[in-house]
Design a protein around this motif. Structure first.
Motif, PDB file in Angstrom:
ATOM      1  N   PRO A 282     -21.083  26.937  22.158  1.00 10.81           N
ATOM      2  CA  PRO A 282     -20.838  26.047  21.181  1.00 10.81           C
ATOM      3  C   PRO A 282     -19.421  25.089  21.497  1.00 10.81           C
ATOM      4  O   PRO A 282     -18.359  25.772  21.867  1.00 10.81           O
ATOM      5  N   ALA A 283     -19.395  23.983  21.456  1.00 11.66           N
ATOM      6  CA  ALA A 283     -18.304  23.042  21.902  1.00 11.66           C
ATOM      7  C   ALA A 283     -17.346  23.312  20.481  1.00 11.66           C
ATOM      8  O   ALA A 283     -17.599  23.562  19.498  1.00 11.66           O
ATOM      9  N   VAL A 284     -15.982  23.336  20.977  1.00 11.14           N
ATOM     10  CA  VAL A 284     -15.034  23.338  20.314  1.00 11.14           C
ATOM     11  C   VAL A 284     -15.012  21.843  19.002  1.00 11.14           C
ATOM     12  O   VAL A 284     -14.963  20.967  19.913  1.00 11.14           O
ATOM     13  N   ALA A 285     -14.683  22.100  18.097  1.00 18.14           N
ATOM     14  CA  ALA A 285     -14.964  21.040  17.088  1.00 18.14           C
ATOM     15  C   ALA A 285     -13.662  19.935  17.428  1.00 18.14           C
ATOM     16  O   ALA A 285     -12.446  20.378  17.648  1.00 18.14           O
ATOM     17  N   ALA A 286     -14.139  18.824  17.601  1.00 21.27           N
ATOM     18  CA  ALA A 286     -13.203  17.582  17.897  1.00 21.27           C
ATOM     19  C   ALA A 286     -12.404  17.239  16.693  1.00 21.27           C
ATOM     20  O   ALA A 286     -12.835  17.511  15.776  1.00 21.27           O
ATOM     21  N   ALA A 287     -11.242  16.814  16.739  1.00 20.87           N
ATOM     22  CA  ALA A 287     -10.477  16.279  15.619  1.00 20.87           C
ATOM     23  C   ALA A 287     -11.197  15.258  15.135  1.00 20.87           C
ATOM     24  O   ALA A 287     -11.893  14.358  15.611  1.00 20.87           O
ATOM     25  N   PRO A 288     -11.050  15.246  13.668  1.00 22.00           N
ATOM     26  CA  PRO A 288     -11.942  13.981  13.057  1.00 22.00           C
ATOM     27  C   PRO A 288     -11.389  12.622  13.369  1.00 22.00           C
ATOM     28  O   PRO A 288     -10.351  12.315  13.631  1.00 22.00           O
ATOM     29  N   ALA A 289     -12.319  11.894  13.472  1.00 19.67           N
ATOM     30  CA  ALA A 289     -12.370  10.530  13.848  1.00 19.67           C
ATOM     31  C   ALA A 289     -11.401   9.835  12.868  1.00 19.67           C
ATOM     32  O   ALA A 289     -11.590   9.947  11.661  1.00 19.67           O
ATOM     33  N   PRO A 290     -10.511   8.767  13.396  1.00 16.05           N
ATOM     34  CA  PRO A 290      -9.826   7.993  12.343  1.00 16.05           C
ATOM     35  C   PRO A 290     -10.701   7.245  11.379  1.00 16.05           C
ATOM     36  O   PRO A 290     -11.809   6.862  11.671  1.00 16.05           O
ATOM     37  N   ASP A 291     -10.315   6.887  10.191  1.00 17.16           N
ATOM     38  CA  ASP A 291     -11.085   6.084   9.302  1.00 17.16           C
ATOM     39  C   ASP A 291     -11.154   4.763   9.921  1.00 17.16           C
ATOM     40  O   ASP A 291     -10.244   3.820  10.170  1.00 17.16           O
ATOM     41  N   PRO A 292     -12.469   4.319   9.949  1.00 14.85           N
ATOM     42  CA  PRO A 292     -12.564   3.046  10.701  1.00 14.85           C
ATOM     43  C   PRO A 292     -12.298   1.780   9.735  1.00 14.85           C
ATOM     44  O   PRO A 292     -12.109   0.565  10.249  1.00 14.85           O
ATOM     45  N   ARG A 293     -12.129   1.886   8.518  1.00 12.68           N
ATOM     46  CA  ARG A 293     -11.666   1.087   7.385  1.00 12.68           C
ATOM     47  C   ARG A 293     -10.435   0.579   7.691  1.00 12.68           C
ATOM     48  O   ARG A 293      -9.385   1.496   7.862  1.00 12.68           O
ATOM     49  N   PRO A 294      -9.976  -0.782   7.466  1.00 17.87           N
ATOM     50  CA  PRO A 294      -8.677  -1.088   7.416  1.00 17.87           C
ATOM     51  C   PRO A 294      -7.746  -0.591   6.330  1.00 17.87           C
ATOM     52  O   PRO A 294      -8.168  -0.338   5.411  1.00 17.87           O
ATOM     53  N   ALA A 295      -6.386  -0.213   6.682  1.00 19.46           N
ATOM     54  CA  ALA A 295      -5.550   0.238   5.526  1.00 19.46           C
ATOM     55  C   ALA A 295      -5.445  -1.005   4.516  1.00 19.46           C
ATOM     56  O   ALA A 295      -5.435  -2.028   4.735  1.00 19.46           O
ATOM     57  N   ALA A 296      -5.238  -0.448   3.041  1.00 18.42           N
ATOM     58  CA  ALA A 296      -5.137  -1.415   2.008  1.00 18.42           C
ATOM     59  C   ALA A 296      -3.927  -2.169   2.349  1.00 18.42           C
ATOM     60  O   ALA A 296      -2.908  -1.468   2.759  1.00 18.42           O
ATOM     61  N   PRO A 297      -3.886  -3.537   1.933  1.00 21.62           N
ATOM     62  CA  PRO A 297      -2.620  -4.105   2.144  1.00 21.62           C
ATOM     63  C   PRO A 297      -1.453  -3.576   1.077  1.00 21.62           C
ATOM     64  O   PRO A 297      -2.049  -3.438  -0.162  1.00 21.62           O
ATOM     65  N   GLU A 298      -0.380  -3.397   1.564  1.00 21.86           N
ATOM     66  CA  GLU A 298       0.736  -3.123   0.448  1.00 21.86           C
ATOM     67  C   GLU A 298       1.031  -3.957  -0.521  1.00 21.86           C
ATOM     68  O   GLU A 298       0.933  -5.530  -0.141  1.00 21.86           O
ATOM     69  N   PRO A 299       1.301  -3.688  -1.768  1.00 22.69           N
ATOM     70  CA  PRO A 299       1.230  -4.758  -2.695  1.00 22.69           C
ATOM     71  C   PRO A 299       2.830  -5.582  -2.485  1.00 22.69           C
ATOM     72  O   PRO A 299       3.722  -5.054  -2.056  1.00 22.69           O
ATOM     73  N   ALA A 300       2.506  -6.711  -3.039  1.00 24.25           N
ATOM     74  CA  ALA A 300       3.827  -7.549  -2.941  1.00 24.25           C
ATOM     75  C   ALA A 300       5.069  -7.171  -3.743  1.00 24.25           C
ATOM     76  O   ALA A 300       4.635  -6.778  -4.694  1.00 24.25           O
ATOM     77  N   PRO A 301       6.347  -7.139  -3.314  1.00 24.20           N
ATOM     78  CA  PRO A 301       7.387  -6.644  -4.283  1.00 24.20           C
ATOM     79  C   PRO A 301       7.289  -7.499  -5.494  1.00 24.20           C
ATOM     80  O   PRO A 301       7.139  -8.751  -5.521  1.00 24.20           O
ATOM     81  N   ALA A 302       7.781  -6.842  -6.475  1.00 29.32           N
ATOM     82  CA  ALA A 302       8.106  -7.728  -7.773  1.00 29.32           C
ATOM     83  C   ALA A 302       9.118  -8.616  -7.519  1.00 29.32           C
ATOM     84  O   ALA A 302      10.223  -8.239  -7.008  1.00 29.32           O
ATOM     85  N   PRO A 303       9.099  -9.616  -8.293  1.00 27.87           N
ATOM     86  CA  PRO A 303      10.161 -10.620  -8.267  1.00 27.87           C
ATOM     87  C   PRO A 303      11.431 -10.073  -8.844  1.00 27.87           C
ATOM     88  O   PRO A 303      11.289  -9.531 -10.013  1.00 27.87           O
ATOM     89  N   GLN A 304      12.432 -10.175  -8.373  1.00 25.29           N
ATOM     90  CA  GLN A 304      14.009  -9.927  -8.711  1.00 25.29           C
ATOM     91  C   GLN A 304      14.204 -10.883  -9.975  1.00 25.29           C
ATOM     92  O   GLN A 304      14.114 -12.029  -9.504  1.00 25.29           O
ATOM     93  N   PRO A 305      14.937 -10.453 -11.194  1.00 22.57           N
ATOM     94  CA  PRO A 305      15.383 -11.434 -12.213  1.00 22.57           C
ATOM     95  C   PRO A 305      16.745 -12.009 -11.415  1.00 22.57           C
ATOM     96  O   PRO A 305      17.358 -11.377 -10.633  1.00 22.57           O
ATOM     97  N   LYS A 306      16.935 -13.426 -11.730  1.00 17.94           N
ATOM     98  CA  LYS A 306      18.035 -13.927 -11.317  1.00 17.94           C
ATOM     99  C   LYS A 306      19.213 -13.598 -12.341  1.00 17.94           C
ATOM    100  O   LYS A 306      19.229 -13.240 -13.381  1.00 17.94           O
ATOM    101  N   PRO A 307      20.328 -13.459 -11.503  1.00 18.30           N
ATOM    102  CA  PRO A 307      21.780 -13.046 -12.372  1.00 18.30           C
ATOM    103  C   PRO A 307      22.037 -14.050 -13.100  1.00 18.30           C
ATOM    104  O   PRO A 307      21.877 -15.332 -13.229  1.00 18.30           O
TER     105      PRO A 307
END
Length: 93
Positions: A64-89
């Motif tokens: 039996p063949a040695v199990a190969a490492a799992p393939a990477p997830d083909p879905r693109p990574a979720a975009p990072e959320p935009a940073p919250a706006p900083q209050p003005k001084p």
């Protein structure tokens, strides 16, 4: 065409030498490859293995063949959320 003793001996000799049915038919002339095959079977010559020769080795089961490492997830990574706006001084009064 009839199978004379001479033709049968030629067929047996060539078959024992490992010649193909087509080659034997060509050498004998006036006979087809299928006629040669039929005569070989009727004479009981179908086994070409040498007497006393070791039989062909049994095929070894594949490991039996040695199990190969799992393939990477083909879905693109979720975009990072935009940073919250900083209050003005606050303005100095």
């Amino acid at each position: 065409m009839s199978w004379t003793d001479e033709r049968v001996e030629t067929l047996k000799r060539m078959w024992a030498e490992g010649q193909s049915a087509s080659q034997i038919a060509k050498e004998l002339g006036g006979v087809t490859r299928n006629a040669v095959i039929g005569k070989v079977h009727r004479l009981g010559l179908s086994n070409r293995a040498e007497e006393g020769a070791d039989p062909a080795p049994e095929p070894v089961a594949a490991k039996p063949a040695v199990a190969a490492a799992p393939a990477p997830d083909p879905r693109p990574a979720a975009p990072e959320p935009a940073p919250a706006p900083q209050p003005k001084p606050a303005a100095a009064a």
